[in-house]
Design a protein around this motif. Structure first.
Motif, PDB file in Angstrom:
ATOM      1  N   GLY A   1      29.479  46.014  49.425  1.00  0.00           N
ATOM      2  CA  GLY A   1      29.974  45.865  47.959  1.00  0.00           C
ATOM      3  C   GLY A   1      29.682  44.226  47.478  1.00  0.00           C
ATOM      4  N   THR A   2      30.085  43.408  48.680  1.00  0.00           N
ATOM      5  CA  THR A   2      30.165  41.964  48.233  1.00  0.00           C
ATOM      6  C   THR A   2      28.407  41.792  48.163  1.00  0.00           C
ATOM      7  N   ILE A   3      27.610  42.329  48.924  1.00  0.00           N
ATOM      8  CA  ILE A   3      26.368  41.923  48.878  1.00  0.00           C
ATOM      9  C   ILE A   3      25.728  42.399  47.418  1.00  0.00           C
ATOM     10  N   MET A   4      25.932  43.639  47.204  1.00  0.00           N
ATOM     11  CA  MET A   4      25.677  44.309  45.971  1.00  0.00           C
ATOM     12  C   MET A   4      25.978  43.468  44.706  1.00  0.00           C
ATOM     13  N   ASP A   5      27.295  42.823  44.794  1.00  0.00           N
ATOM     14  CA  ASP A   5      27.664  41.934  43.682  1.00  0.00           C
ATOM     15  C   ASP A   5      26.798  40.738  43.479  1.00  0.00           C
ATOM     16  N   ALA A   6      26.489  40.307  44.776  1.00  0.00           N
ATOM     17  CA  ALA A   6      25.622  39.033  44.893  1.00  0.00           C
ATOM     18  C   ALA A   6      24.376  39.264  44.117  1.00  0.00           C
ATOM     19  N   ILE A   7      23.707  40.474  44.682  1.00  0.00           N
ATOM     20  CA  ILE A   7      22.524  40.725  43.953  1.00  0.00           C
ATOM     21  C   ILE A   7      22.652  40.968  42.391  1.00  0.00           C
ATOM     22  N   ALA A   8      23.709  41.561  42.073  1.00  0.00           N
ATOM     23  CA  ALA A   8      23.897  41.571  40.470  1.00  0.00           C
ATOM     24  C   ALA A   8      23.946  40.280  39.971  1.00  0.00           C
TER      25      ALA A   8
ATOM     26  N   GLY B   1      22.276  37.697  40.526  1.00  0.00           N
ATOM     27  CA  GLY B   1      21.316  37.020  40.735  1.00  0.00           C
ATOM     28  C   GLY B   1      20.508  36.649  42.056  1.00  0.00           C
ATOM     29  N   ALA B   2      21.174  37.010  43.125  1.00  0.00           N
ATOM     30  CA  ALA B   2      20.920  36.725  44.469  1.00  0.00           C
ATOM     31  C   ALA B   2      19.688  37.752  44.931  1.00  0.00           C
ATOM     32  N   THR B   3      18.511  37.579  44.847  1.00  0.00           N
ATOM     33  CA  THR B   3      17.431  38.763  45.023  1.00  0.00           C
ATOM     34  C   THR B   3      16.446  38.624  46.189  1.00  0.00           C
ATOM     35  N   ASP B   4      17.031  37.635  47.006  1.00  0.00           N
ATOM     36  CA  ASP B   4      16.163  37.638  48.416  1.00  0.00           C
ATOM     37  C   ASP B   4      17.181  37.203  49.497  1.00  0.00           C
ATOM     38  N   LEU B   5      16.655  37.212  50.723  1.00  0.00           N
ATOM     39  CA  LEU B   5      17.653  37.071  51.546  1.00  0.00           C
ATOM     40  C   LEU B   5      18.189  35.647  51.683  1.00  0.00           C
TER      41      LEU B   5
ATOM     42  N   LYS C   1      22.160  34.898  51.806  1.00  0.00           N
ATOM     43  CA  LYS C   1      22.813  34.090  52.780  1.00  0.00           C
ATOM     44  C   LYS C   1      23.479  32.917  52.113  1.00  0.00           C
ATOM     45  N   ALA C   2      23.087  32.167  51.260  1.00  0.00           N
ATOM     46  CA  ALA C   2      23.681  30.973  50.488  1.00  0.00           C
ATOM     47  C   ALA C   2      24.831  31.505  49.851  1.00  0.00           C
ATOM     48  N   THR C   3      25.068  32.691  49.201  1.00  0.00           N
ATOM     49  CA  THR C   3      26.065  33.128  48.152  1.00  0.00           C
ATOM     50  C   THR C   3      27.174  33.785  48.953  1.00  0.00           C
ATOM     51  N   THR C   4      26.748  34.477  50.131  1.00  0.00           N
ATOM     52  CA  THR C   4      27.685  35.344  50.674  1.00  0.00           C
ATOM     53  C   THR C   4      27.987  35.002  52.331  1.00  0.00           C
ATOM     54  N   LYS C   5      26.785  34.333  52.870  1.00  0.00           N
ATOM     55  CA  LYS C   5      26.740  33.949  54.452  1.00  0.00           C
ATOM     56  C   LYS C   5      26.380  35.292  55.178  1.00  0.00           C
ATOM     57  N   ALA C   6      26.019  36.448  54.556  1.00  0.00           N
ATOM     58  CA  ALA C   6      25.563  37.543  55.258  1.00  0.00           C
ATOM     59  C   ALA C   6      24.229  37.047  55.757  1.00  0.00           C
ATOM     60  N   SER C   7      24.048  37.653  57.292  1.00  0.00           N
ATOM     61  CA  SER C   7      22.828  37.018  57.825  1.00  0.00           C
ATOM     62  C   SER C   7      22.745  35.651  58.361  1.00  0.00           C
ATOM     63  N   ALA C   8      23.626  34.887  57.902  1.00  0.00           N
ATOM     64  CA  ALA C   8      23.584  33.472  58.057  1.00  0.00           C
ATOM     65  C   ALA C   8      24.243  33.039  59.564  1.00  0.00           C
ATOM     66  N   SER C   9      24.511  33.838  60.242  1.00  0.00           N
ATOM     67  CA  SER C   9      24.967  33.465  61.674  1.00  0.00           C
ATOM     68  C   SER C   9      24.088  33.766  62.893  1.00  0.00           C
ATOM     69  N   CYS C  10      24.311  34.976  63.323  1.00  0.00           N
ATOM     70  CA  CYS C  10      23.641  35.485  64.478  1.00  0.00           C
ATOM     71  C   CYS C  10      22.062  36.070  63.964  1.00  0.00           C
ATOM     72  N   GLY C  11      22.315  36.585  62.710  1.00  0.00           N
ATOM     73  CA  GLY C  11      20.987  37.181  62.150  1.00  0.00           C
ATOM     74  C   GLY C  11      20.741  38.561  62.537  1.00  0.00           C
ATOM     75  N   THR C  12      21.422  39.231  63.509  1.00  0.00           N
ATOM     76  CA  THR C  12      21.298  40.521  63.840  1.00  0.00           C
ATOM     77  C   THR C  12      21.438  41.618  62.567  1.00  0.00           C
ATOM     78  N   CYS C  13      22.191  41.236  61.543  1.00  0.00           N
ATOM     79  CA  CYS C  13      22.242  42.106  60.464  1.00  0.00           C
ATOM     80  C   CYS C  13      21.257  41.899  59.580  1.00  0.00           C
ATOM     81  N   THR C  14      20.167  41.008  59.576  1.00  0.00           N
ATOM     82  CA  THR C  14      19.195  40.694  58.730  1.00  0.00           C
ATOM     83  C   THR C  14      18.351  42.016  58.176  1.00  0.00           C
TER      84      THR C  14
END
Length: 811
Positions: A428-435, A437-441, A445-458
């Motif tokens: 849900g947090t990622i989809m909110d970020a996409i809504a 305007g965060a439309t690429d990886l 990363k910049a707005t949610t930090k998802a995929s910004a650490s170990c990268g295995t969830c990329t």
């Protein structure tokens, strides 16, 4: 208002996240001093493996640079060891003096465990823990030998990174299969096969006895069965221990780690601890996800908000050397437990689910981990699985008997499903970020930090992007080079160098290409990499070039071609202009256009007339402008001191010399230059791949500009005093780009990946600069030639109709 004084010991990932939360939520509340024994700030330690493998640089994994600390007013005492904590006086004593605190945060991390074997103190016996260790491993050359003790994740990443560099690697593991804490025996076997296929020797159930040396340096590892494993470097990757010495000496309660409560408070109410050094309810922590949870709780506590750290069930999703692995829960055998197992040997896929009653209690997956988060959710929520048991192994896409597209598993995840375990980021947090305007990886990363650490969830984050954006989703750049292989451009280029592959056939055979001769996507890239890396040994393959480069002219939408003669630095003369006009008349050229690069374009030339028009233009001294090539296109200039009253240097003359030095070279993508005689910038030098601004004191050299689909100002590479230095720096930059960039990456994209500092360091090194210039000139002596003159010399060239062209132009 007096600021509260906070002293932090240790600039690791956990304490770094605390500082992020504190300075974001309460920017003017604290006076912060940060000690770190390492001579640097926070970087992403779990990404040292890609640095070792050559996929990234150290600069890529820095999370907090000097500017970040300065912006937040944090006093940094890097490279300074803390000697003592005085809890009564509330001071911390570093090597360079004391500092007082109101609150103290211990982020001392952990120490690598070194097996006390005889010889463990020899030079060349190291752990794999920090940047210095990584640099030691990177110092090994192809053909040298390394032994890695430890078959866990860290040891295997170290082994894989060095193997990718051509080092002969042997992994020694005392257990019966690899990564026994995360994988069962079957998955461990598949992992072993994959690693052995990459040239890594694996020795299981092997007990180390002694490390032997010669002249104080490591020579070999001896096993207790008498086996001798010669090595130039020995890496111990057998675990970590919380670093508690400083806390213990200060009289804090310590067990396996520093004891903390739910607010990360130690036995002293003014002292807190966070990260790998802590012990909470008997547990210590090595994965990044709980460390980031601790950081969030500690920051809230210091701000005065209520928060409590709660240990969570964790999943482990790992990517070891291109092998996807996932494990969650308890997958050990036990009474009353059942297994559901799926095997597909041809695809290298293995899945095992462990069921107890009507609950899923454990999962192990190898090769295909797309459904891992869904299975993890079932384990964590103790969801009854009785009704879906028959199709459970096939994941969420098959529940209810329906088959679905490959993205249905992600689409079926609830909004609260955790996507990024490291940072606790939900779908849900990622989809909110996409809504928003965060439309690429990168934006995610910049707005949610998802995929910004170990990268295995990329991959999972990208799937959420694809589900949300549909056809608007842009395929990330870190994809395989094409469908012929599973390797990225960076992988292929590194392996071509490390394995000394000097022909296309060698690439197809040695790198596991699925097709015999490549395809229209990979062949141009491989052709360029071989040409750039082995100019003496490799011969350019014209059939592995795009149609424009094969026809030496730009194809137009109606099937005719565009012909652009070269005009050095934008300078021409009446004889050249007459030749162009005569050619336009003779071959019925419908359009003659002045380009933005100060050239004249003849548009609408028929394919069968190309050799003849080239011959006529050659007679007047005109050569190909390479307006079709992945190479130097134009050098745009202003008139400089020759005519302009504002000109400070001979910009036209410099532009001509640069174009004559650089023309004819193949590069990863097109290259355009500009030279302006003064800061008024009439040649638009500040948006070119290389732009030079002439000033009274000399020349300002900028690089990595763009003025196409992306608009970007150049970044200052450096200032030089003389014209020759400007030429040398430019040639060295172009060669550095040729040697390192991904095919079809413009210089601005490449510089963004490697970092301007990295480029500047190499160009500033006079020995490296000389090497780059010599390498470029060597390539030029072999490949610099006018293709128009070659083909116009004989007009017997057969015209190739469009229907026969297999490689399409790609810009």
């Amino acid at each position: 208002m007096t600021k509260q004084r906070i002293v932090v010991i240790g600039a690791g990932m956990a304490s770094g996240r605390v500082l992020e939360h504190l300075t974001d939520a309460a920017p003017d509340t604290f006076e912060i001093t940060l000690f770190n024994a390492e001579p640097r700030g926070n970087y992403n330690r779990i990404m040292l493996s890609p640095v070792l493998a050559g996929d990234q640089t150290y600069e890529d994994i820095v999370t907090h640079d000097d500017a970040w600390y300065a912006e937040r007013g944090i006093t940094c005492r890097f490279g300074e060891k803390v000697m003592k904590i005085d809890r009564d006086a509330k001071t911390v004593e570093g090597e360079n003096g004391k500092v007082s605190y109101d609150k103290l945060i211990l982020g001392t991390g952990s120490n690598p465990f070194m097996i006390p074997l005889p010889g463990h103190d020899l030079d060349g016996v190291i752990a794999y823990r920090d940047q210095e260790d990584t640099e030691r491993m990177m110092g090994l050359e192809a053909g040298q030998r390394c032994v890695v003790i430890g078959g866990g994740l860290l040891g295997l990443e170290a082994a894989a990174g060095m193997a990718a560099r051509g080092v002969e690697v042997t992994v020694v593991h005392i257990m019966g299969h690899l990564m026994e804490r995360q994988l069962d025996e079957a998955a461990g076997y598949l992992l072993r096969k994959s690693l052995e296929a990459k040239g890594i020797t694996i020795k299981l159930q092997a007990n180390s006895k002694e490390i032997t040396g010669q002249d104080g340096r490591v020579k070999a590892l001896m096993l207790d069965d008498g086996t001798e494993l010669p090595c130039d470097l020995l890496v111990m990757a057998v675990g970590i221990r919380p670093s508690v010495t400083l806390a213990q000496e200060a009289g804090l309660a310590v067990g396996k780690g520093i004891h903390v409560d739910d607010q990360l408070r130690t036995s002293d109410e003014n002292v807190y601890a966070v990260g790998e050094c802590v012990e909470h309810d008997g547990a210590i922590f090595g994965l990044v996800a709980p460390l980031y949870d601790q950081a969030k709780v500690l920051a809230k506590t210091l701000i005065g908000e209520e928060a409590a750290f709660v240990q969570k069930t964790l999943s482990t999703k790992l990517k070891v050397t291109g092998c996807d692995l996932f494990s969650a829960g308890d997958f050990t055998d036990g009474e009353g437990r059942e297994d559901i197992v799926f095997r597909d040997p041809a695809r290298g896929v293995y899945k095992r689910l462990v069921i107890e009653g009507d609950k899923l209690v454990g999962a192990v997956m190898y090769g295909d981990t797309a459904d891992g988060n869904w299975f993890f959710g079932l384990i964590k929520d103790e969801t009854p699985i009785e009704e879906m048991r028959e199709t459970l192994i096939f994941g969420p896409a098959y529940q209810g008997g329906d088959t679905a597209d490959p993205l249905s598993a992600v689409a079926a995840l609830p909004l609260e499903a955790e996507i990024c375990g490291c940072n606790g980021i939900s779908k849900g947090t990622i989809m909110d970020a996409i809504a928003g305007g965060a439309t690429d990886l990168a934006a995610i990363k910049a707005t949610t930090k998802a995929s910004a650490s170990c990268g295995t969830c990329t991959g999972l984050v990208e799937q959420v992007l694809r589900v949300s954006l549909g056809d608007d989703f842009v395929i990330p750049t870190a994809q395989p080079i094409c469908g012929c292989c599973d390797l990225t451009h960076e992988d292929v280029r590194r392996l071509i160098k490390s394995q000394e592959l000097k022909s296309q056939e060698a690439v197809w055979q040695e790198l596991g290409w699925k097709t015999r001769n490549g395809c229209h996507v990979c062949r141009p890239a491989i052709n360029f990499y071989l040409l750039a890396d082995w100019p003496l040994e490799y011969q350019d393959d014209p059939q592995s070039r795009f149609v424009n480069e094969r026809k030496h002219a730009n194809i137009q939408k109606d099937g005719t071609f565009s012909v652009v003669p070269r005009m050095w630095g934008g300078i021409t003369n009446p004889a050249e202009l007459r030749a162009i006009a005569d050619a336009a008349d003779k071959y019925n050229v419908p359009t003659v256009k002045v380009t933005g690069g100060q050239r004249i374009d003849l548009l609408g030339v028929k394919g069968e007339n190309l050799p003849a028009i080239w011959a006529d233009l050659n007679k007047a001294g005109l050569v190909s402008g390479h307006a079709y090539s992945k190479g130097l296109r134009t050098v745009k200039t202003c008139v400089g001191t020759d005519h302009c009253r504002f000109g400070t240097q001979d910009s036209t003359g410099l532009g001509i010399k640069l174009e004559q030095a650089l023309w004819g070279s193949w590069t990863p993508h097109k290259v355009k230059l500009g030279v302006s005689g003064c800061p008024r910038n009439c040649a638009e030098a500040t948006c070119k791949d290389v732009g030079i601004i002439c000033v009274d004191s000399g020349y300002q050299v900028g690089v990595a500009g763009a003025a196409g689909m992306d608009v970007k100002e150049t970044e200052r590479l450096g200032d030089v005093a003389t014209e020759q230095e400007a030429i040398d720096v430019t040639v060295a930059f172009v060669q550095l780009y040729r040697e390192n960039a991904k095919y079809l990456d413009r210089p601005y994209k490449w510089v963004a990946k490697v970092g301007l500092d990295w480029v500047q360091d190499r160009i500033a090194d006079l020995y490296e600069r000389a090497r780059l210039i010599a390498a470029f000139e060597l390539s030029q002596t072999i490949y610099r030639k006018d293709p128009w003159a070659e083909h116009a010399a004989t007009k017997a060239q057969t015209y190739q109709p469009l229907a026969d062209l297999t490689l399409e132009a790609a810009e």
